[in-house]
Design a protein around this motif. Structure first.
Motif, short mmCIF file in Angstrom:
data_model
loop_
_atom_site.label_atom_id
_atom_site.label_comp_id
_atom_site.label_asym_id
_atom_site.label_seq_id
_atom_site.Cartn_x
_atom_site.Cartn_y
_atom_site.Cartn_z
N PHE A 48 -30.58 32.98 69.00
CA PHE A 48 -31.76 32.24 68.55
C PHE A 48 -31.51 30.74 68.54
O PHE A 48 -32.33 29.94 69.00
CB PHE A 48 -32.16 32.69 67.15
CG PHE A 48 -32.86 34.02 67.07
CD1 PHE A 48 -33.57 34.52 68.15
CD2 PHE A 48 -32.81 34.78 65.91
CE1 PHE A 48 -34.21 35.75 68.09
CE2 PHE A 48 -33.46 36.00 65.82
CZ PHE A 48 -34.16 36.49 66.91
N ILE A 49 -30.36 30.34 67.98
CA ILE A 49 -30.03 28.91 67.88
C ILE A 49 -29.93 28.30 69.27
O ILE A 49 -30.46 27.21 69.53
CB ILE A 49 -28.72 28.71 67.10
CG1 ILE A 49 -28.89 29.14 65.64
CG2 ILE A 49 -28.27 27.26 67.17
CD1 ILE A 49 -27.60 29.18 64.85
N LEU A 50 -29.26 29.00 70.19
CA LEU A 50 -29.10 28.48 71.55
C LEU A 50 -30.45 28.29 72.22
O LEU A 50 -30.71 27.27 72.86
CB LEU A 50 -28.23 29.45 72.36
CG LEU A 50 -27.79 28.95 73.73
CD1 LEU A 50 -26.74 27.85 73.59
CD2 LEU A 50 -27.22 30.10 74.57
N ARG A 51 -31.34 29.27 72.06
CA ARG A 51 -32.66 29.19 72.69
C ARG A 51 -33.52 28.09 72.08
O ARG A 51 -34.32 27.45 72.77
CB ARG A 51 -33.36 30.54 72.59
CG ARG A 51 -32.73 31.62 73.46
CD ARG A 51 -33.22 33.00 73.07
NE ARG A 51 -34.66 33.14 73.19
CZ ARG A 51 -35.34 34.16 72.68
NH1 ARG A 51 -34.71 35.12 72.01
NH2 ARG A 51 -36.66 34.22 72.83
N ILE A 209 -26.98 31.60 56.81
CA ILE A 209 -27.15 32.19 58.13
C ILE A 209 -28.19 33.30 58.08
O ILE A 209 -29.06 33.40 58.95
CB ILE A 209 -25.80 32.75 58.65
CG1 ILE A 209 -24.85 31.61 59.04
CG2 ILE A 209 -26.02 33.68 59.84
CD1 ILE A 209 -25.24 30.89 60.31
N GLY A 210 -28.11 34.15 57.06
CA GLY A 210 -29.07 35.24 56.94
C GLY A 210 -30.49 34.74 56.79
O GLY A 210 -31.42 35.29 57.40
N GLU A 211 -30.68 33.70 56.00
CA GLU A 211 -32.01 33.13 55.82
C GLU A 211 -32.51 32.50 57.11
O GLU A 211 -33.70 32.58 57.44
CB GLU A 211 -31.98 32.10 54.70
CG GLU A 211 -33.36 31.58 54.31
CD GLU A 211 -33.30 30.58 53.16
OE1 GLU A 211 -34.27 29.81 53.01
OE2 GLU A 211 -32.29 30.57 52.43
N PHE A 216 -36.20 32.79 61.85
CA PHE A 216 -36.50 32.98 63.27
C PHE A 216 -37.34 34.23 63.48
O PHE A 216 -38.33 34.21 64.23
CB PHE A 216 -35.21 33.07 64.08
CG PHE A 216 -34.69 31.76 64.58
CD1 PHE A 216 -35.22 31.17 65.72
CD2 PHE A 216 -33.67 31.10 63.91
CE1 PHE A 216 -34.74 29.96 66.19
CE2 PHE A 216 -33.19 29.88 64.36
CZ PHE A 216 -33.72 29.30 65.51
N ASP A 217 -36.95 35.33 62.84
CA ASP A 217 -37.70 36.58 62.99
C ASP A 217 -39.16 36.40 62.59
O ASP A 217 -40.08 36.82 63.30
CB ASP A 217 -37.07 37.68 62.14
CG ASP A 217 -35.88 38.34 62.81
OD1 ASP A 217 -35.86 38.39 64.06
OD2 ASP A 217 -34.96 38.79 62.10
N ASP A 218 -39.38 35.78 61.44
CA ASP A 218 -40.74 35.59 60.94
C ASP A 218 -41.56 34.69 61.86
O ASP A 218 -42.70 35.00 62.21
CB ASP A 218 -40.70 35.00 59.53
CG ASP A 218 -42.09 34.64 59.02
OD1 ASP A 218 -42.91 35.56 58.84
OD2 ASP A 218 -42.36 33.44 58.84
N VAL A 219 -40.96 33.58 62.27
CA VAL A 219 -41.70 32.62 63.09
C VAL A 219 -42.01 33.21 64.47
O VAL A 219 -43.12 33.07 64.99
CB VAL A 219 -40.91 31.31 63.22
CG1 VAL A 219 -41.56 30.38 64.24
CG2 VAL A 219 -40.82 30.61 61.87
N LEU A 220 -41.04 33.89 65.06
CA LEU A 220 -41.26 34.47 66.39
C LEU A 220 -42.32 35.56 66.37
O LEU A 220 -43.09 35.72 67.32
CB LEU A 220 -39.95 35.02 66.95
CG LEU A 220 -38.89 33.98 67.32
CD1 LEU A 220 -37.59 34.66 67.75
CD2 LEU A 220 -39.38 33.06 68.42
#
Length: 229
Positions: A48-51, A209-211, A216-220
């Motif tokens: 996710f971070i890389l993308r 990290i977990g948050e 990312f999960d929520d926003v995507l």
């Protein structure tokens, strides 16, 4: 005890025990630690971070008609006989406000194209440019709806030099190159809290990290268009 202190404590214990053991042979491996606070090169959050840090080729699609790359500032274009030099994204957005997309754009060559991984290609003429536009095969892996707010840092153990270090990130390029080069034996954690900006205007403070992965999960799922997770 936060993750950074845990890393330092672990390394202190490891070094101390080393005084009571023989020198490490070449076949010995660095200890493997499983910790939700560490970045792993093949994890979802690292992907996710890389993308999110990838150079967004869609930023100047109104001009170059390709989401595979951006044209590196500064550059000069000619539209309806008028030359304009663009030196920043702010100037590009100002130009776009009055630009009619039906009008053809001519670049003053040479120009430099910057791809998603920040690699660069020098283009010397329009024939070469058109060929690169036509052969663009964008997989749309970039996450453009989440932007990191810089600067922030990460810290931990670098397995290549076997030293504790702090890594400072000032822009997407810094973060992308660091994540892309991450090794499995590196014990690296982001120095939280950090701030991320969402394309709908939300500004979120993230503390672990977990948050960050949950963000990312929520926003995507709920705030991004045409992006898979």
């Amino acid at each position: 005890m936060n993750t950074k202190i845990s890393i330092i404590l672990f390394l202190f214990i490891t070094i101390t025990l080393g005084f009571f053991s023989s020198c490490r042979s070449e076949s010995d491996e660095l200890p493997q630690i499983v910790d939700n606070g560490f970045l792993q090169p093949d994890s979802r959050i690292t992907n996710f971070i890389l993308r999110a840090a990838t150079n967004d080729g869609a930023l100047d699609d109104s001009l170059d008609k390709s989401s595979c790359f951006t044209v590196k500032f500064p550059y000069t274009i000619t539209v309806t006989g008028v030359q304009t030099t663009l030196a920043s994204i702010v100037e590009l957005r100002t130009f776009e406000a009055s630009y009619n997309p039906s009008n053809p754009v001519t670049y003053s060559f040479p120009i430099t194209l910057v791809y998603g991984d920040f690699s660069e290609v020098l283009v010397n003429d329009n024939t070469q440019f058109v060929q690169l536009v036509n052969t663009c095969n964008d997989t749309d892996e970039n996450i453009a709806c989440i932007d990191f707010e810089y600067p922030f840092s990460a810290s931990g153990f670098d397995s290549q030099v076997e030293l504790i270090r702090t890594i400072n990130f000032e822009k997407d390029l810094d973060l992308y190159q660091f994540i892309d080069d991450l090794k499995r034996d590196d014990l690296i954690t982001i120095d939280f809290p950090i701030t991320v900006n969402i394309s709908d205007g939300a500004v979120l403070r993230v503390s672990s990290i977990g948050e960050l992965e949950n963000t990312f999960d929520d926003v995507l799922r709920n705030r991004c268009d045409n992006v898979s997770n």
